[in-house]
Motif scaffolding. Structure first.
Motif, PDB file in Angstrom:
ATOM      1  N   GLN A  90       1.482 146.187 -42.514  1.00  0.00           N
ATOM      2  CA  GLN A  90       1.548 147.243 -43.589  1.00  0.00           C
ATOM      3  C   GLN A  90       0.431 146.853 -44.633  1.00  0.00           C
ATOM      4  O   GLN A  90      -0.306 147.741 -44.977  1.00  0.00           O
ATOM      5  CB  GLN A  90       2.700 147.314 -44.069  1.00  0.00           C
ATOM      6  N   PRO A  91       0.138 145.688 -45.239  1.00  0.00           N
ATOM      7  CA  PRO A  91      -0.525 145.265 -46.064  1.00  0.00           C
ATOM      8  C   PRO A  91      -1.960 145.593 -45.592  1.00  0.00           C
ATOM      9  O   PRO A  91      -2.823 146.058 -46.483  1.00  0.00           O
ATOM     10  CB  PRO A  91      -0.326 143.728 -46.600  1.00  0.00           C
ATOM     11  N   ARG A  92      -2.267 145.306 -44.527  1.00  0.00           N
ATOM     12  CA  ARG A  92      -3.784 145.525 -44.119  1.00  0.00           C
ATOM     13  C   ARG A  92      -3.979 146.886 -43.344  1.00  0.00           C
ATOM     14  O   ARG A  92      -4.902 147.150 -42.909  1.00  0.00           O
ATOM     15  CB  ARG A  92      -4.255 144.513 -43.079  1.00  0.00           C
ATOM     16  N   HIS A  93      -2.726 147.645 -42.901  1.00  0.00           N
ATOM     17  CA  HIS A  93      -2.686 148.948 -42.355  1.00  0.00           C
ATOM     18  C   HIS A  93      -3.432 148.771 -41.014  1.00  0.00           C
ATOM     19  O   HIS A  93      -4.458 149.443 -40.670  1.00  0.00           O
ATOM     20  CB  HIS A  93      -3.473 149.728 -43.263  1.00  0.00           C
ATOM     21  N   ARG A  94      -2.751 147.834 -40.197  1.00  0.00           N
ATOM     22  CA  ARG A  94      -3.430 147.581 -38.931  1.00  0.00           C
ATOM     23  C   ARG A  94      -1.878 147.620 -38.047  1.00  0.00           C
ATOM     24  O   ARG A  94      -1.133 147.286 -38.244  1.00  0.00           O
ATOM     25  CB  ARG A  94      -3.922 146.023 -38.673  1.00  0.00           C
ATOM     26  N   LEU A  95      -2.229 148.388 -36.814  1.00  0.00           N
ATOM     27  CA  LEU A  95      -1.276 148.542 -35.943  1.00  0.00           C
ATOM     28  C   LEU A  95      -1.717 147.763 -34.698  1.00  0.00           C
ATOM     29  O   LEU A  95      -2.831 147.763 -34.355  1.00  0.00           O
ATOM     30  CB  LEU A  95      -1.091 149.675 -35.591  1.00  0.00           C
ATOM     31  N   TYR A  96      -0.651 146.942 -34.327  1.00  0.00           N
ATOM     32  CA  TYR A  96      -0.840 145.858 -32.986  1.00  0.00           C
ATOM     33  C   TYR A  96      -0.064 146.504 -31.907  1.00  0.00           C
ATOM     34  O   TYR A  96       1.063 147.021 -32.068  1.00  0.00           O
ATOM     35  CB  TYR A  96      -0.669 144.428 -33.174  1.00  0.00           C
ATOM     36  N   ALA A  97      -0.793 146.591 -30.786  1.00  0.00           N
ATOM     37  CA  ALA A  97      -0.068 146.965 -29.431  1.00  0.00           C
ATOM     38  C   ALA A  97       0.109 146.075 -28.114  1.00  0.00           C
ATOM     39  O   ALA A  97      -1.058 145.451 -27.918  1.00  0.00           O
ATOM     40  CB  ALA A  97      -0.570 148.267 -28.915  1.00  0.00           C
ATOM     41  N   ALA A  98       1.197 145.706 -27.768  1.00  0.00           N
ATOM     42  CA  ALA A  98       1.347 144.852 -26.600  1.00  0.00           C
ATOM     43  C   ALA A  98       1.404 145.856 -25.583  1.00  0.00           C
ATOM     44  O   ALA A  98       2.199 146.607 -25.262  1.00  0.00           O
ATOM     45  CB  ALA A  98       2.541 143.970 -26.777  1.00  0.00           C
ATOM     46  N   THR A  99       0.361 145.579 -24.264  1.00  0.00           N
ATOM     47  CA  THR A  99       0.320 146.336 -23.217  1.00  0.00           C
ATOM     48  C   THR A  99       0.536 145.658 -22.148  1.00  0.00           C
ATOM     49  O   THR A  99       0.337 144.356 -22.144  1.00  0.00           O
ATOM     50  CB  THR A  99      -0.902 147.241 -23.285  1.00  0.00           C
ATOM     51  N   ASP A 100       0.462 146.201 -20.702  1.00  0.00           N
ATOM     52  CA  ASP A 100       0.432 145.502 -19.670  1.00  0.00           C
ATOM     53  C   ASP A 100      -0.988 144.900 -19.407  1.00  0.00           C
ATOM     54  O   ASP A 100      -1.149 144.085 -18.459  1.00  0.00           O
ATOM     55  CB  ASP A 100       0.996 146.392 -18.434  1.00  0.00           C
ATOM     56  N   LEU A 101      -1.941 145.316 -20.274  1.00  0.00           N
ATOM     57  CA  LEU A 101      -3.358 145.113 -20.063  1.00  0.00           C
ATOM     58  C   LEU A 101      -3.866 144.115 -21.163  1.00  0.00           C
ATOM     59  O   LEU A 101      -5.168 143.763 -21.531  1.00  0.00           O
ATOM     60  CB  LEU A 101      -4.091 145.859 -19.732  1.00  0.00           C
ATOM     61  N   GLY A 102      -2.787 143.663 -22.211  1.00  0.00           N
ATOM     62  CA  GLY A 102      -3.290 142.670 -23.213  1.00  0.00           C
ATOM     63  C   GLY A 102      -2.820 143.374 -24.769  1.00  0.00           C
ATOM     64  O   GLY A 102      -1.941 144.270 -24.679  1.00  0.00           O
ATOM     65  N   VAL A 103      -3.449 142.373 -25.747  1.00  0.00           N
ATOM     66  CA  VAL A 103      -2.896 143.104 -27.045  1.00  0.00           C
ATOM     67  C   VAL A 103      -4.144 143.736 -27.458  1.00  0.00           C
ATOM     68  O   VAL A 103      -5.401 143.363 -27.440  1.00  0.00           O
ATOM     69  CB  VAL A 103      -2.810 141.666 -27.941  1.00  0.00           C
ATOM     70  N   PHE A 104      -3.891 144.873 -28.321  1.00  0.00           N
ATOM     71  CA  PHE A 104      -4.943 145.930 -29.063  1.00  0.00           C
ATOM     72  C   PHE A 104      -4.655 145.948 -30.332  1.00  0.00           C
ATOM     73  O   PHE A 104      -3.233 145.830 -30.781  1.00  0.00           O
ATOM     74  CB  PHE A 104      -4.986 146.774 -28.274  1.00  0.00           C
TER      75      PHE A 104
END
Length: 153
Positions: A90-104
């Motif tokens: 939240q402080p950086r307004h970044r969303l991270y996604a863990a997927t079957d093909l890596g982290v984005f």
């Protein structure tokens, strides 16, 4: 907020006495894998879905900023793969996604996703967590241990 493996999604604001259901409001009818609420605004929510069981490999991450009245698909340029987990910095307004093909990571708040973490093994990332002061993201893989990824400014 609560989601099911059949794609049903609800929220309560009174500890479960009453529920509002969002199913049928344009959201996919897929397994709800993760729900993340902005810690500073309970109306700002992200939901990640997986269609793997249905044979649909499309990435599905949706966002609401008005408590669920409207939802936007922010999957954008994520590769077609199930989204297993999401976490919000939240402080950086970044969303991270863990997927079957890596982290984005999504740094712009919309649909531009970038791969994160050099050298991650070619396997599903099932969980991600961000630590406090040292700004490290930990990625738990399917059968290949836990990896530490330094988050750049």
């Amino acid at each position: 907020y609560l989601g099911t493996d059949t794609g049903r999604l609800w929220k309560t604001t009174d500890l479960g006495a009453h529920w509002t259901e969002f199913t049928g409001r344009g959201l996919p009818t897929r397994w709800v894998n993760a729900i993340v609420v902005d810690p500073t605004d309970a109306n700002h929510v992200f939901v990640a879905y997986s269609g793997y069981r249905e044979g649909d490999l499309a990435a599905n991450i949706w966002e609401t900023t008005d408590g669920g009245n409207t939802w936007d698909n922010i999957s954008g340029r994520l590769p077609n793969a199930p989204v297993e987990m999401i976490t919000y910095d939240q402080p950086r307004h970044r969303l991270y996604a863990a997927t079957d093909l890596g982290v984005f990571v999504n740094r712009d708040g919309r649909t531009n996703w970038q791969r994160l973490g050099r050298g991650l093994p070619n396997t599903s990332i099932l969980d991600i967590k961000i630590t406090g002061d040292d700004r490290t993201l930990y990625a738990a893989t399917f059968g290949r241990s836990v990896w530490a990824i330094r988050i750049d400014n």
